[in-house]
Motif scaffolding. Structure first.
Motif, PDB file in Angstrom:
ATOM      1  N   LEU A  74      15.880   6.864 -19.657  1.00  0.00           N
ATOM      2  CA  LEU A  74      16.104   6.282 -18.358  1.00  0.00           C
ATOM      3  C   LEU A  74      18.165   6.612 -17.701  1.00  0.00           C
ATOM      4  CD1 LEU A  74      15.991   5.656 -15.555  1.00  0.00           C
ATOM      5  CD2 LEU A  74      15.531   3.639 -15.652  1.00  0.00           C
ATOM      6  N   LEU A  75      18.325   7.509 -18.324  1.00  0.00           N
ATOM      7  CA  LEU A  75      20.313   7.951 -18.352  1.00  0.00           C
ATOM      8  C   LEU A  75      20.924   6.750 -17.410  1.00  0.00           C
ATOM      9  CD1 LEU A  75      20.018  11.401 -18.384  1.00  0.00           C
ATOM     10  CD2 LEU A  75      20.338   9.777 -20.390  1.00  0.00           C
ATOM     11  N   SER A  76      20.226   6.835 -16.606  1.00  0.00           N
ATOM     12  CA  SER A  76      21.210   6.135 -15.667  1.00  0.00           C
ATOM     13  C   SER A  76      20.265   4.819 -14.076  1.00  0.00           C
ATOM     14  CB  SER A  76      22.315   6.623 -14.953  1.00  0.00           C
ATOM     15  OG  SER A  76      22.337   7.214 -14.454  1.00  0.00           O
ATOM     16  N   GLU A  77      20.764   4.069 -13.523  1.00  0.00           N
ATOM     17  CA  GLU A  77      20.535   3.751 -12.091  1.00  0.00           C
ATOM     18  C   GLU A  77      21.315   3.024 -11.447  1.00  0.00           C
ATOM     19  OE1 GLU A  77      17.617  -0.272 -12.386  1.00  0.00           O
ATOM     20  OE2 GLU A  77      17.478   0.792 -14.113  1.00  0.00           O
ATOM     21  N   GLU A  78      21.479   3.696 -10.399  1.00  0.00           N
ATOM     22  CA  GLU A  78      22.205   2.953  -9.306  1.00  0.00           C
ATOM     23  C   GLU A  78      22.410   3.271  -7.811  1.00  0.00           C
ATOM     24  OE1 GLU A  78      25.130   7.257  -9.547  1.00  0.00           O
ATOM     25  OE2 GLU A  78      25.661   6.975 -10.851  1.00  0.00           O
ATOM     26  N   GLN A  79      22.761   2.140  -7.431  1.00  0.00           N
ATOM     27  CA  GLN A  79      22.220   1.841  -5.894  1.00  0.00           C
ATOM     28  C   GLN A  79      23.445   1.324  -5.322  1.00  0.00           C
ATOM     29  OE1 GLN A  79      19.659  -0.006  -5.609  1.00  0.00           O
ATOM     30  NE2 GLN A  79      19.329   0.067  -3.955  1.00  0.00           N
ATOM     31  N   SER A  80      22.785   3.417  -3.766  1.00  0.00           N
ATOM     32  CA  SER A  80      23.816   3.816  -3.116  1.00  0.00           C
ATOM     33  C   SER A  80      23.331   3.589  -1.757  1.00  0.00           C
ATOM     34  CB  SER A  80      23.595   4.890  -3.333  1.00  0.00           C
ATOM     35  OG  SER A  80      24.174   5.957  -2.362  1.00  0.00           O
ATOM     36  N   GLY A  81      23.698   2.174  -1.524  1.00  0.00           N
ATOM     37  CA  GLY A  81      22.874   1.524   0.519  1.00  0.00           C
ATOM     38  C   GLY A  81      22.060   0.761  -0.578  1.00  0.00           C
ATOM     39  N   GLU A  82      20.558   1.206   0.665  1.00  0.00           N
ATOM     40  CA  GLU A  82      19.118   1.039   0.197  1.00  0.00           C
ATOM     41  C   GLU A  82      18.553   1.868  -0.776  1.00  0.00           C
ATOM     42  OE1 GLU A  82      16.876   0.436   3.859  1.00  0.00           O
ATOM     43  OE2 GLU A  82      18.951  -1.192   5.104  1.00  0.00           O
ATOM     44  N   GLN A  83      19.220   3.135  -1.241  1.00  0.00           N
ATOM     45  CA  GLN A  83      18.499   3.496  -2.038  1.00  0.00           C
ATOM     46  C   GLN A  83      19.253   3.645  -3.271  1.00  0.00           C
ATOM     47  OE1 GLN A  83      18.694   7.853  -1.165  1.00  0.00           O
ATOM     48  NE2 GLN A  83      17.674   8.505  -1.835  1.00  0.00           N
ATOM     49  N   SER A  84      17.697   3.596  -4.763  1.00  0.00           N
ATOM     50  CA  SER A  84      18.199   4.282  -5.468  1.00  0.00           C
ATOM     51  C   SER A  84      18.124   4.734  -6.312  1.00  0.00           C
ATOM     52  CB  SER A  84      17.098   3.422  -6.425  1.00  0.00           C
ATOM     53  OG  SER A  84      17.297   1.474  -6.105  1.00  0.00           O
ATOM     54  N   VAL A  85      19.022   5.400  -7.499  1.00  0.00           N
ATOM     55  CA  VAL A  85      19.250   6.463  -7.798  1.00  0.00           C
ATOM     56  C   VAL A  85      19.314   6.942  -9.039  1.00  0.00           C
ATOM     57  CG1 VAL A  85      20.439   8.962  -8.370  1.00  0.00           C
ATOM     58  CG2 VAL A  85      20.546   7.775  -5.771  1.00  0.00           C
ATOM     59  N   TYR A  86      17.839   7.695 -10.035  1.00  0.00           N
ATOM     60  CA  TYR A  86      17.706   7.069 -11.380  1.00  0.00           C
ATOM     61  C   TYR A  86      17.676   8.126 -12.147  1.00  0.00           C
ATOM     62  CZ  TYR A  86      15.440   3.131 -10.334  1.00  0.00           C
ATOM     63  OH  TYR A  86      14.490   2.573  -9.289  1.00  0.00           O
ATOM     64  N   ARG A  87      18.785   8.808 -13.426  1.00  0.00           N
ATOM     65  CA  ARG A  87      18.506   9.800 -13.805  1.00  0.00           C
ATOM     66  C   ARG A  87      17.688  10.025 -14.889  1.00  0.00           C
ATOM     67  NH1 ARG A  87      23.337   9.016 -11.889  1.00  0.00           N
ATOM     68  NH2 ARG A  87      24.117  10.654 -10.188  1.00  0.00           N
ATOM     69  N   ILE A  88      16.705  10.763 -15.097  1.00  0.00           N
ATOM     70  CA  ILE A  88      16.070   9.628 -16.484  1.00  0.00           C
ATOM     71  C   ILE A  88      16.420  11.775 -16.768  1.00  0.00           C
ATOM     72  CG2 ILE A  88      13.228  10.185 -16.700  1.00  0.00           C
ATOM     73  CD1 ILE A  88      13.341   9.861 -13.325  1.00  0.00           C
ATOM     74  N   GLU A  89      15.788  11.412 -18.357  1.00  0.00           N
ATOM     75  CA  GLU A  89      15.631  12.968 -19.262  1.00  0.00           C
ATOM     76  C   GLU A  89      14.486  12.915 -19.725  1.00  0.00           C
ATOM     77  OE1 GLU A  89      18.700  14.224 -23.043  1.00  0.00           O
ATOM     78  OE2 GLU A  89      17.789  12.526 -23.191  1.00  0.00           O
ATOM     79  N   LEU A  90      13.958  14.202 -20.165  1.00  0.00           N
ATOM     80  CA  LEU A  90      12.791  14.700 -20.505  1.00  0.00           C
ATOM     81  C   LEU A  90      12.828  14.481 -22.096  1.00  0.00           C
ATOM     82  CD1 LEU A  90      11.544  17.368 -17.388  1.00  0.00           C
ATOM     83  CD2 LEU A  90      11.119  14.532 -17.869  1.00  0.00           C
TER      84      LEU A  90
END
Length: 110
Positions: A74-90
């Protein structure tokens, strides 16, 4: 909102490289997101970066556990309003001489 598999926007990049695919899960429950993630991961080359968008806060602990189990980072997780954005490296391919594969890697044809 229905979960969707989207191509990564051109020029999108994560902390460790370009995002290869985006899964927009809306407010879907983890059980539905899991199937989408696993299907998408099997379509991508090892080491790719996938972005998951989720408006369901209950997804976070399940995603963290899933990453540990399958070997994703899990490279990063960010909160953007009510939505979370997760960046995942396989996960990378197994080291030469080892037989351990991630559950996400395609089985070799017999």
């Amino acid at each position: 909102m229905c979960a969707a598999l989207l191509p990564a926007p051109s020029g999108a990049s994560g902390p460790d490289g370009p995002v290869r695919a985006v899964v927009d899960a809306g407010g879907e429950p983890w059980a539905r997101i899991l199937g989408l993630l696993e299907r998408r991961c099997r379509e991508l080359p090892v080491g790719s970066v996938l972005e998951l968008l989720s408006a369901n806060p209950q997804v976070r602990p399940s995603l963290h556990a899933w990453c540990r189990v399958v070997g994703c980072t899990l490279l990063s997780e960010e909160q953007s309003g009510e939505q979370s954005v997760y960046r995942i490296e396989l996960p990378p391919p197994p080291a030469p001489g080892t037989s351990h594969q991630s559950p996400l890697q395609k089985p070799e044809p017999s």
